[in-house]
Design a protein around this motif. Structure first.
Motif, PDB file in Angstrom:
ATOM      1  N   LEU A  37      -6.171   6.214 -83.291  1.00 11.69           N
ATOM      2  CA  LEU A  37      -4.954   7.020 -83.371  1.00 11.69           C
ATOM      3  C   LEU A  37      -5.252   8.493 -83.083  1.00 11.69           C
ATOM      4  N   ALA A  38      -6.382   8.997 -83.575  1.00 15.72           N
ATOM      5  CA  ALA A  38      -6.750  10.395 -83.311  1.00 15.72           C
ATOM      6  C   ALA A  38      -7.012  10.617 -81.828  1.00 15.72           C
ATOM      7  N   LEU A  39      -7.660   9.656 -81.168  1.00 10.11           N
ATOM      8  CA  LEU A  39      -7.915   9.779 -79.735  1.00 10.11           C
ATOM      9  C   LEU A  39      -6.609   9.758 -78.935  1.00 10.11           C
ATOM     10  N   ILE A  40      -5.677   8.876 -79.342  1.00  9.09           N
ATOM     11  CA  ILE A  40      -4.387   8.810 -78.650  1.00  9.09           C
ATOM     12  C   ILE A  40      -3.631  10.128 -78.810  1.00  9.09           C
ATOM     13  N   ASN A  41      -3.670  10.703 -80.005  1.00  9.88           N
ATOM     14  CA  ASN A  41      -3.003  11.991 -80.225  1.00  9.88           C
ATOM     15  C   ASN A  41      -3.617  13.096 -79.378  1.00  9.88           C
ATOM     16  N   ASP A  42      -4.944  13.081 -79.239  1.00 10.90           N
ATOM     17  CA  ASP A  42      -5.607  14.091 -78.400  1.00 10.90           C
ATOM     18  C   ASP A  42      -5.183  13.952 -76.939  1.00 10.90           C
ATOM     19  N   VAL A  43      -5.123  12.707 -76.447  1.00 14.01           N
ATOM     20  CA  VAL A  43      -4.713  12.479 -75.059  1.00 14.01           C
ATOM     21  C   VAL A  43      -3.254  12.891 -74.871  1.00 14.01           C
ATOM     22  N   HIS A  44      -2.408  12.534 -75.845  1.00 15.13           N
ATOM     23  CA  HIS A  44      -0.983  12.891 -75.762  1.00 15.13           C
ATOM     24  C   HIS A  44      -0.804  14.405 -75.728  1.00 15.13           C
ATOM     25  N   LYS A  45      -1.545  15.125 -76.546  1.00 17.80           N
ATOM     26  CA  LYS A  45      -1.451  16.588 -76.567  1.00 17.80           C
ATOM     27  C   LYS A  45      -1.928  17.187 -75.245  1.00 17.80           C
ATOM     28  N   HIS A  46      -3.008  16.616 -74.678  1.00 15.94           N
ATOM     29  CA  HIS A  46      -3.521  17.136 -73.407  1.00 15.94           C
ATOM     30  C   HIS A  46      -2.509  16.926 -72.286  1.00 15.94           C
ATOM     31  N   VAL A  47      -1.878  15.751 -72.245  1.00 17.62           N
ATOM     32  CA  VAL A  47      -0.880  15.475 -71.202  1.00 17.62           C
ATOM     33  C   VAL A  47       0.303  16.430 -71.349  1.00 17.62           C
ATOM     34  N   ASP A  48       0.750  16.670 -72.581  1.00 17.71           N
ATOM     35  CA  ASP A  48       1.859  17.626 -72.797  1.00 17.71           C
ATOM     36  C   ASP A  48       1.470  19.031 -72.344  1.00 17.71           C
ATOM     37  N   ASP A  49       0.231  19.437 -72.633  1.00 16.83           N
ATOM     38  CA  ASP A  49      -0.224  20.769 -72.220  1.00 16.83           C
ATOM     39  C   ASP A  49      -0.262  20.899 -70.704  1.00 16.83           C
ATOM     40  N   VAL A  50      -0.660  19.827 -70.008  1.00 19.68           N
ATOM     41  CA  VAL A  50      -0.701  19.860 -68.542  1.00 19.68           C
ATOM     42  C   VAL A  50       0.711  19.925 -67.975  1.00 19.68           C
ATOM     43  N   VAL A  51       1.628  19.132 -68.539  1.00 19.32           N
ATOM     44  CA  VAL A  51       3.011  19.114 -68.050  1.00 19.32           C
ATOM     45  C   VAL A  51       3.673  20.477 -68.267  1.00 19.32           C
ATOM     46  N   GLU A  52       3.403  21.106 -69.408  1.00 15.24           N
ATOM     47  CA  GLU A  52       4.004  22.398 -69.715  1.00 15.24           C
ATOM     48  C   GLU A  52       3.281  23.555 -69.034  1.00 15.24           C
ATOM     49  N   GLY A  53       2.182  23.278 -68.368  1.00 14.93           N
ATOM     50  CA  GLY A  53       1.455  24.325 -67.658  1.00 14.93           C
ATOM     51  C   GLY A  53       0.549  25.170 -68.522  1.00 14.93           C
ATOM     52  N   ARG A  54       0.259  24.720 -69.743  1.00 14.51           N
ATOM     53  CA  ARG A  54      -0.606  25.504 -70.627  1.00 14.51           C
ATOM     54  C   ARG A  54      -2.073  25.361 -70.260  1.00 14.51           C
ATOM     55  N   VAL A  55      -2.461  24.219 -69.671  1.00 13.65           N
ATOM     56  CA  VAL A  55      -3.836  24.016 -69.217  1.00 13.65           C
ATOM     57  C   VAL A  55      -3.782  23.495 -67.781  1.00 13.65           C
ATOM     58  N   PRO A  56      -4.803  23.799 -66.973  1.00  9.01           N
ATOM     59  CA  PRO A  56      -4.794  23.300 -65.591  1.00  9.01           C
ATOM     60  C   PRO A  56      -5.010  21.798 -65.539  1.00  9.01           C
ATOM     61  N   ALA A  57      -4.456  21.175 -64.515  1.00 13.64           N
ATOM     62  CA  ALA A  57      -4.594  19.725 -64.338  1.00 13.64           C
ATOM     63  C   ALA A  57      -5.978  19.381 -63.813  1.00 13.64           C
ATOM     64  N   ASP A  58      -6.534  18.279 -64.322  1.00 12.92           N
ATOM     65  CA  ASP A  58      -7.830  17.765 -63.876  1.00 12.92           C
ATOM     66  C   ASP A  58      -7.585  16.385 -63.276  1.00 12.92           C
ATOM     67  N   ASN A  59      -7.770  16.274 -61.957  1.00  9.24           N
ATOM     68  CA  ASN A  59      -7.484  15.006 -61.282  1.00  9.24           C
ATOM     69  C   ASN A  59      -8.369  13.877 -61.783  1.00  9.24           C
ATOM     70  N   ASN A  60      -9.651  14.171 -62.032  1.00 11.77           N
ATOM     71  CA  ASN A  60     -10.555  13.122 -62.517  1.00 11.77           C
ATOM     72  C   ASN A  60     -10.137  12.623 -63.893  1.00 11.77           C
ATOM     73  N   LEU A  61      -9.779  13.558 -64.784  1.00 10.11           N
ATOM     74  CA  LEU A  61      -9.336  13.162 -66.118  1.00 10.11           C
ATOM     75  C   LEU A  61      -8.021  12.396 -66.052  1.00 10.11           C
ATOM     76  N   GLY A  62      -7.117  12.826 -65.184  1.00  8.12           N
ATOM     77  CA  GLY A  62      -5.863  12.102 -65.021  1.00  8.12           C
ATOM     78  C   GLY A  62      -6.068  10.690 -64.502  1.00  8.12           C
ATOM     79  N   ARG A  63      -7.036  10.540 -63.598  1.00  7.24           N
ATOM     80  CA  ARG A  63      -7.325   9.205 -63.069  1.00  7.24           C
ATOM     81  C   ARG A  63      -7.889   8.297 -64.166  1.00  7.24           C
ATOM     82  N   LEU A  64      -8.744   8.850 -65.026  1.00  8.93           N
ATOM     83  CA  LEU A  64      -9.300   8.051 -66.123  1.00  8.93           C
ATOM     84  C   LEU A  64      -8.209   7.633 -67.107  1.00  8.93           C
ATOM     85  N   ILE A  65      -7.289   8.560 -67.411  1.00  8.59           N
ATOM     86  CA  ILE A  65      -6.188   8.210 -68.320  1.00  8.59           C
ATOM     87  C   ILE A  65      -5.313   7.126 -67.710  1.00  8.59           C
TER      88      ILE A  65
END
Length: 286
Positions: A205-233
């Motif tokens: 559950l903690a890992l899922i929350n971390d991934v969910h927060k990272h995806v929200d940050d990328v969508v909102e433009g708070r962090v840059p997108a990482d294509n490799n990380l997106g492909r793994l997700i």
């Protein structure tokens, strides 16, 4: 202009086949057990590492055994006969496991490590030196792996330097639960099956929350997108089987019932053995 025949300090690196290592939890637990059972006068425990070299060059450490030794400031005495007898016994059970290095307890490399490493260099080419900090110097059991790099001045060898290499502690989730428990300085008890499952679900559950927060940050433009990380997700999400909530609940409940049945049977067996022991003792007294 510099002379062309000047003497240069050289570093002889080992072959590229020993640049990384992977250790299994059984090795760490065995080393800790050997340290607990060490003689009273011994400050540390040393021993042999067994395993194999994978096709990609990674040293896979799968087993270990302690070797009795006496150590002083300027010399180290190993029980070589014991070492060879233990090696022969292990290879009767696992003939594919060979010597890949040696281990010692303590934080980092100590003074007598070069002497011991020199012995294992005669046993195997480019051995791995694994250290396990059983004293929890930094608040946890730090585990490091080293290789020996030869220093020479021209053609004259000077000394051997230990160089740290990447060490992979990858393990299955069941092993991860036990390893995380033993990493802490105080452990009341090891978790049972249900507690281990609960810890695994909390970690997931903690890992899922971390991934969910990272995806929200990328969508909102708070962090840059990482294509490799997106492909793994994306690959991880696609690998999840398509189950309805009802099917998932049934799958979890069936597994939970199996675990409870095993606990019930083991409790009955333990009670029966205890009762039989008491009856046997009473019969001998009468």
């Amino acid at each position: 202009m510099a002379s062309s025949d000047q003497t240069v300090l050289q570093i002889s690196s080992p072959s590229s086949t020993t640049l990384s290592a992977r250790v299994h939890p059984l090795v760490i637990f065995n080393i800790c057990d050997c340290f607990v059972r060490r003689p009273d006068q011994a400050e540390r425990v040393i021993g042999t590492l067994l395993g194999s070299v994978l096709p990609d060059g990674t040293v896979d450490i799968r087993n270990s055994y302690a070797v009795p030794h006496n150590e002083s400031q300027d010399q180290v005495a190993l029980d070589i006969d014991y070492h060879h007898n233990m090696l022969a016994s292990h290879q009767k059970v696992n003939p594919k496991e060979v010597i890949v290095g040696w281990f010692s307890t303590g934080f980092g490399v100590s003074g007598g490590s070069a002497l011991i490493h020199d012995f294992y260099t005669r046993e195997v080419t480019n051995p791995i030196h694994l250290t396990v900090d059983t004293g929890f110097t930094n608040g946890e059991a730090t585990i490091k792996a080293f290789i020996s790099v030869n220093l020479s001045l021209g053609d004259q060898p000077l000394a051997a330097q230990f160089q740290e290499i990447p060490l992979d502690l990858r393990m299955i989730e069941a092993e991860r639960v036990g390893f995380d428990m033993l990493k802490t300085t105080v452990v009341d008890k090891l978790p049972n099956d249900l507690e281990g499952m609960e810890a695994s679900m909390e970690r997931l559950l903690a890992l899922i929350n971390d991934v969910h927060k990272h995806v929200d940050d990328v969508v909102e433009g708070r962090v840059p997108a990482d294509n490799n990380l997106g492909r793994l997700i994306s690959e991880t999400v696609n690998s999840i089987p398509k189950l309805s909530p009802q099917e998932f609940d049934k799958l979890v409940n069936d597994s939970l019932q199996d675990q409870l049945l095993l606990l019930y049977l083991s409790s009955i067996t333990r009670t029966q053995l205890s009762l039989a022991e008491k009856l046997n003792t009473a019969a001998q007294i009468l």
